[in-house]
Structure formats: C-alpha cells, structure tokens
Design a protein around this motif. Structure first.
Motif, PDB file in Angstrom:
ATOM      1  N   VAL A   1     -18.456  10.112 -35.240  1.00  0.00           N
ATOM      2  CA  VAL A   1     -18.951   8.820 -34.742  1.00  0.00           C
ATOM      3  C   VAL A   1     -17.880   8.124 -33.917  1.00  0.00           C
ATOM      4  O   VAL A   1     -18.168   7.534 -32.870  1.00  0.00           O
ATOM      5  CB  VAL A   1     -19.431   7.928 -35.915  1.00  0.00           C
ATOM      6  N   LEU A   2     -16.621   8.192 -34.342  1.00  0.00           N
ATOM      7  CA  LEU A   2     -15.538   7.567 -33.577  1.00  0.00           C
ATOM      8  C   LEU A   2     -15.320   8.257 -32.236  1.00  0.00           C
ATOM      9  O   LEU A   2     -15.060   7.598 -31.226  1.00  0.00           O
ATOM     10  CB  LEU A   2     -14.242   7.580 -34.392  1.00  0.00           C
ATOM     11  N   VAL A   3     -15.448   9.569 -32.211  1.00  0.00           N
ATOM     12  CA  VAL A   3     -15.200  10.312 -30.969  1.00  0.00           C
ATOM     13  C   VAL A   3     -16.353  10.117 -29.983  1.00  0.00           C
ATOM     14  O   VAL A   3     -16.133   9.835 -28.802  1.00  0.00           O
ATOM     15  CB  VAL A   3     -14.974  11.812 -31.266  1.00  0.00           C
ATOM     16  N   PHE A   4     -17.566  10.299 -30.450  1.00  0.00           N
ATOM     17  CA  PHE A   4     -18.714  10.268 -29.542  1.00  0.00           C
ATOM     18  C   PHE A   4     -19.372   8.901 -29.429  1.00  0.00           C
ATOM     19  O   PHE A   4     -20.012   8.608 -28.430  1.00  0.00           O
ATOM     20  CB  PHE A   4     -19.764  11.299 -29.982  1.00  0.00           C
ATOM     21  N   GLY A   5     -19.291   8.090 -30.422  1.00  0.00           N
ATOM     22  CA  GLY A   5     -19.955   6.793 -30.406  1.00  0.00           C
ATOM     23  C   GLY A   5     -21.402   6.917 -30.827  1.00  0.00           C
ATOM     24  O   GLY A   5     -22.028   7.964 -30.704  1.00  0.00           O
ATOM     25  N   THR A   6     -21.936   5.823 -31.329  1.00  0.00           N
ATOM     26  CA  THR A   6     -23.309   5.866 -31.843  1.00  0.00           C
ATOM     27  C   THR A   6     -24.345   5.985 -30.727  1.00  0.00           C
ATOM     28  O   THR A   6     -25.391   6.599 -30.910  1.00  0.00           O
ATOM     29  CB  THR A   6     -23.609   4.609 -32.675  1.00  0.00           C
ATOM     30  N   LYS A   7     -24.050   5.429 -29.545  1.00  0.00           N
ATOM     31  CA  LYS A   7     -25.021   5.494 -28.447  1.00  0.00           C
ATOM     32  C   LYS A   7     -25.210   6.934 -27.977  1.00  0.00           C
ATOM     33  O   LYS A   7     -26.338   7.388 -27.764  1.00  0.00           O
ATOM     34  CB  LYS A   7     -24.558   4.612 -27.286  1.00  0.00           C
ATOM     35  N   LYS A   8     -24.128   7.677 -27.833  1.00  0.00           N
ATOM     36  CA  LYS A   8     -24.243   9.070 -27.402  1.00  0.00           C
ATOM     37  C   LYS A   8     -24.933   9.913 -28.464  1.00  0.00           C
ATOM     38  O   LYS A   8     -25.725  10.798 -28.140  1.00  0.00           O
ATOM     39  CB  LYS A   8     -22.863   9.649 -27.096  1.00  0.00           C
ATOM     40  N   LEU A   9     -24.639   9.647 -29.722  1.00  0.00           N
ATOM     41  CA  LEU A   9     -25.298  10.398 -30.797  1.00  0.00           C
ATOM     42  C   LEU A   9     -26.789  10.097 -30.840  1.00  0.00           C
ATOM     43  O   LEU A   9     -27.608  10.984 -31.082  1.00  0.00           O
ATOM     44  CB  LEU A   9     -24.643  10.085 -32.146  1.00  0.00           C
TER      45      LEU A   9
END
Length: 78
Positions: free
Chosen positions: A17-25
């Motif tokens: 979650v820190l690397v990709f972020g919630t929006k990208k996930l």
C-alpha cells in the motif's frame, strides 16, 4: 522457512500500500475485474460463434455436394 504468519502478511500488505498507493491498487482491482468480465463474455460469445460457424460450414459443404453430385434414378434389370 515455515509458513508465514498473519503478521508477516500484514507487513507485506502495508508495504504494498505504501509503495503503490490505494488509488493505484483500486484501479488495478477494477481493471482486473473488467478483464475477467470481458474474458467470460468472450467465452460465451466464442462458443456461440463457433456453433454458428460450424452450422455455416455444414450448409456450405451441403451446397457444394449438391453442385457436384448427380442424382440419378437407377433402373433394375428385369
């Protein structure tokens, strides 16, 4: 090297979650869901299209056979 515990998986989840972020996930999940839905629809349409293609091929084979076959009534010798 045993199995990972719940704490290991939670740490991995936090790092992802820190690397990709919630929006990208969220976008990745939506894209994956759309791809699965498209695949299922394609499989349904592909099966129907294959049946239709097979029917057309059978009709075409029959029309070719009709053009090349000579229909004759055979007479028996008496």
């Amino acid at each position: 090297m045993g199995t990972f515990s719940v704490w290991h998986w939670l740490i991995v989840l936090v790092i992802v979650v820190l690397v990709f972020g919630t929006k990208k996930l969220k976008n990745l999940g939506g894209d994956l869901g759309g791809a699965v839905k498209g695949f299922k629809d394609g499989m349904k349409e592909g099966g129907a299209a294959a049946d239709t293609t097979a029917d057309k091929a059978a009709v075409a084979d029959q029309s070719i056979a009709d053009k090349t076959t000579i229909d004759v009534d055979a007479k028996q010798k008496s």
